[in-house]
Structures are given as structure tokens and as C-alpha cells.
Design an enzyme around this catalytic site. Structure first.
Site, mmCIF file in Angstrom:
data_model
loop_
_atom_site.group_PDB
_atom_site.id
_atom_site.type_symbol
_atom_site.label_atom_id
_atom_site.label_comp_id
_atom_site.label_asym_id
_atom_site.label_seq_id
_atom_site.Cartn_x
_atom_site.Cartn_y
_atom_site.Cartn_z
ATOM 1 N NE ARG A 53 0.140 1.250 3.475
ATOM 2 C CZ ARG A 53 1.104 2.099 3.703
ATOM 3 N NH1 ARG A 53 2.349 1.675 3.786
ATOM 4 N NH2 ARG A 53 0.892 3.377 3.873
ATOM 5 N N GLY A 54 0.241 2.405 -0.066
ATOM 6 C CA GLY A 54 1.015 3.636 -0.221
ATOM 7 C C GLY A 54 1.102 3.948 -1.707
ATOM 8 C CB ALA A 55 0.354 7.073 -3.559
ATOM 9 N NE ARG A 90 -6.154 0.984 -1.655
ATOM 10 C CZ ARG A 90 -5.483 1.480 -0.611
ATOM 11 N NH1 ARG A 90 -4.217 1.174 -0.435
ATOM 12 N NH2 ARG A 90 -6.071 2.310 0.230
ATOM 13 C CG ASP A 242 -2.894 8.414 -0.853
ATOM 14 O OD1 ASP A 242 -2.989 9.068 0.211
ATOM 15 O OD2 ASP A 242 -2.412 7.278 -0.911
ATOM 16 C CG ASN A 252 -2.104 11.910 3.057
ATOM 17 O OD1 ASN A 252 -1.534 11.075 2.371
ATOM 18 N ND2 ASN A 252 -1.834 12.070 4.343
ATOM 19 C CE LYS A 253 -5.101 5.830 4.373
ATOM 20 N NZ LYS A 253 -6.025 5.003 3.565
HETATM 21 O O1 MRU Z 1 -4.473 3.277 2.240
HETATM 22 P P1 MRU Z 1 -2.997 3.380 2.117
HETATM 23 O O2 MRU Z 1 -2.221 2.856 3.279
HETATM 24 O O3 MRU Z 1 -2.475 2.877 0.793
HETATM 25 O O4 MRU Z 1 -2.836 4.950 2.130
HETATM 26 C C1 MRU Z 1 -1.894 5.597 1.474
HETATM 27 C C2 MRU Z 1 -0.987 6.192 2.430
HETATM 28 O O5 MRU Z 1 -0.092 5.531 2.908
HETATM 29 C C3 MRU Z 1 -1.135 7.561 2.858
HETATM 30 O O6 MRU Z 1 -2.282 8.209 2.541
HETATM 31 C C4 MRU Z 1 0.122 8.310 2.602
HETATM 32 O O7 MRU Z 1 0.133 9.386 3.438
HETATM 33 C C5 MRU Z 1 0.327 8.729 1.179
HETATM 34 S S1 MRU Z 1 1.170 7.537 0.234
HETATM 35 C C6 MRU Z 1 2.840 7.953 0.456
#
Ligand code: MRU
Length: 362
Positions: A53-55, A90, A242, A252-253
């Protein structure tokens, strides 16, 4: 970066170049396990279930997923099928679409025989570019931290949300790269880590990363940030993203927007760190245009953790019969963002400043 005293990246191909290794992030922080992706459905499942996970990382995994598809069947039909299956895993992080599109254009004009090898090469290039971008984000962000810290006679306190460290990218990370680089410059710092319900990427992943790199940190509940800011206990906020629009709106999250509001109210600088692969140059208004992922409500009604006997279990939090909804992300309007830390430098959060750094998107 280091975990359990060893250096890792989050994704790497086999020496035979036909399989891909990943770290299973659903098992962290209590277990460190790797998995092997052998085909594109496995890559799609890993992205959907947040094994990766993570963009930035899902962009790279998507590209490797297409390479795996082409190694089994190099036809256009196979490429299209895998492209759509991976893309729909996603919806919010734009890096996924970006990585898939880049892979498709790298192989489109090639013969069927050439495609698989070229696809693995391109996925590898995307991964290396991500490492280089995060490395540069780290250098630019570390200078910013140095500047903020210069008149403090105590460690600088930085708050971060979710996990935007090396586990969210291939190496270094986005929001955490400046922190890792600042530590290497000898800057005294301390990190407030938002736990980041419901998946707890802060409490489980960011804390685990910071521990691996010996960075002083404290995990807090998501609602603590405003209180800490009112009491002068936060000098700087750095989050990841993201998807960021060309006008500087930062998606972002979930919960990031509330941190930005609190930072604004307390004059705390609020930065987002992101590689340019996270910028959606087609979008102008983040709040109305960015698709926000809504995930299984079970992530809200249940929580996982380790029991005293060492077993990892999931338990129910909410009464049966209560509804739950699980919005994955929110959008912080550009007016609340002090700046964007990119691989080409720190930009104000508006179109003209971003275009100055990336003139090819004029
Ligand atoms: O749902 P996730 O864990 O894939 O979310 C993405 C993230 O980790 C965060 O939003 C993050 O701050 C940005 S991606 C570097």
C-alpha cells in the site's frame, strides 16, 4: 531502509526476472514476512488487500503486475485485461494509473516476443526513479527541517499522519524521507505518529519504520494533534499524498484535513511530500474531482492486534447492528497547505509554482 537491522526495499524482482517479491504489510509490525507474486491476479489482490500500500508503491506494483501478465501472455488482450483488473483495485492514488499507463506505452509498439522482458525493464526503471525521487524529496525536506529547527534549543517536533515512509514507496518514503535525511544531518528531532484509524498505518507501520531507523517517536491517537499544537508541542507537520491536483489540493489518508485545519489555526507549517507521479495534472479541484475510496466497514467495526500469548487476532469493537462507513481519504484544500516537497524542490501549493518546477505540464 533498515528493519530488524537489515536493509530492505519494499519490492524487488527475482534474479530470473519472472517473479516479484514484496513485504506483507498486513503482518507488520508483529511479523516480518515476504510474499512472491507470480501473476497479475496476485499483484491485484496484494494491492486491493493492502498487502502492499502507499501511493508510490502501488504504482510500482501495478507496473510489475502488468509485466507478470505479459510474461504469461504478451497479447494486447492480455495487456488490456490485466490493466483494467489492476486499475480497479484502488481508485484514489493516481500513481497506480500513472504506473500502468507508463508500462503500457513502453510495450505498445513492441513485438509479442519482446514485450515481457521490456516490461520488466520498465517496471524496474519506474522503481529506480521512485527511489531517486524519494531520495531527492528527503534532501529538500531535510533543508526545510533544518531551517525550522535552527532557533530551537530542543528537538524539533514533527507530526505525521498515516504511513508515508519507505514502506509506502520503494525506499526512503515521501513524508519520512526528510526525517531520515535530517537525522543523518545530525538534527535533533522527535516525531509524533498519528495512529491513523482504521488501518493503523501510523501505529503499526510508521512506528515500525522509525524504530528500525532509531528515530525518536511517540504514537498518539488521531485526535491528539490539535491539542498538541495548541500547547506548542508541534513545530511542523509533514504528510504524504495519494493524489495532488495541479492547483495544489492534497488528497491523503482520512484525517489529514483535520490536521491541516488545526495547523492553520495554530500557525504550524503544514507540508505535503510527494513525487511528481502523485500529481494529477488533469485535475483542478480536489474536493469535487478526486475519487475517494470507500472500503469495507469491517475495518471500522473490527481491529487487529497481538495478544499477550503472541497470537495475532481480530476483535469486534462496535455493537452488532450499528452501521459503519469507511472513507479512506480526504482532501486538504491548497489554501491550508504551506508547501509541497517534491523531487525538484519545495513548491508553494498553487498551479503557477508547480508549473515552474514541472514546466512540461504547462
Ligand atoms: O491506504 P494506504 O495505506 O495505501 O494509504 C496511502 C498512504 O499511505 C497515505 O495516505 C500516505 O500518506 C500517502 S502515500 C505515500
Amino acid at each position: 531502509m533498515r528493519m530488524n537491522g537489515q536493509n530492505y526495499r519494499t519490492i524487488w524482482p527475482d534474479s530470473d526476472g519472472r517473479r516479484v517479491h514484496i513485504i506483507d504489510q498486513t503482518r507488520l509490525p508483529h511479523h516480518f514476512e515476504t510474499r512472491i507474486l507470480e501473476d497479475y491476479p496476485a499483484a491485484a489482490t496484494a494491492i486491493k488487500n493492502m498487502v502492499v500500500r502507499g501511493a508510490p508503491l502501488i504504482g510500482v506494483t501495478g507496473a510489475y503486475g502488468l509485466a507478470l501478465a505479459l510474461s504469461h501472455d504478451p497479447s494486447d488482450v492480455s495487456l488490456q485485461r490485466a490493466y483494467h483488473a489492476l486499475l480497479e483495485t484502488r481508485p484514489t492514488a493516481v500513481n497506480l494509473k500513472w504506473g500502468l499507463a507508463r508500462l503500457c506505452s513502453a510495450v505498445a509498439a513492441l513485438s509479442l516476443k519482446e514485450r515481457a522482458a521490456a516490461a520488466f525493464m520498465e517496471a524496474g526503471r519506474i522503481a529506480e526513479e521512485d527511489v531517486a525521487a524519494c531520495d531527492a524529496i528527503g534532501d529538500h525536506g531535510a533543508q526545510l527541517i533544518k531551517e525550522q529547527a535552527k532557533n530551537l534549543k530542543r528537538p524539533i517536533n514533527i507530526l505525521t499522519h498515516c504511513n508515508a515512509g519507505w514502506l509506502a514507496a520503494v525506499d526512503w518514503g515521501t513524508a519520512l524521507a526528510p526525517i531520515y535525511k535530517a537525522v543523518r544531518l545530525g538534527i535533533d528531532l522527535h516525531i509524533w505518529v498519528d495512529e491513523t484509524r482504521p488501518r493503523n498505518q501510523g501505529a503499526s507501520l510508521t512506528a515500525c519504520e522509525l524504530l528500525g531507523e532509531n528515530v525518536p517517536h511517540t504514537v498518539i491517537v488521531d485526535n491528539a494533534g490539535g491539542h498538541l499544537m495548541q500547547h506548542g508541542l508541534v513545530d511542523l507537520v509533514i504528510v504524504g499524498s495519494d493524489r495532488t491536483t495541479r492547483t495544489g489540493d492534497v488528497c491523503n489518508k482520512i484525517g489529514t484535513y483535520l490536521k491541516a485545519l488545526a495547523a492553520y489555526d495554530n500557525d504550524v507549517p503544514f507540508y505535503a511530500a510527494l513525487p511528481s507521479s502523485t500529481i494529477d495534472w488533469q485535475m483542478r479541484d480536489g474536493v469535487s474531482e478526486i475519487p475517494i475510496e470507500e472500503r469495507d466497514p469491517r475495518e471500522v467495526t473490527h481491529i487487529s492486534g497481538r495478544q499477550s500469548d503472541g497470537a495475532c487476532v481480530e476483535i469486534e469493537l462496535t455493537p452488532r447492528g450499528s452501521n459503519a462507513r469507511n472513507f479512506g481519504f480526504d482532501v486538504t484544500p491548497a489554501r491550508l497547505v504551506t508547501g509541497l516537497i517534491t523531487e525538484r524542490g519545495v513548491s508553494a501549493a498553487h498551479e503557477a509554482a508547480l508549473i515552474k518546477l514541472f514546466p512540461q505540464h504547462t
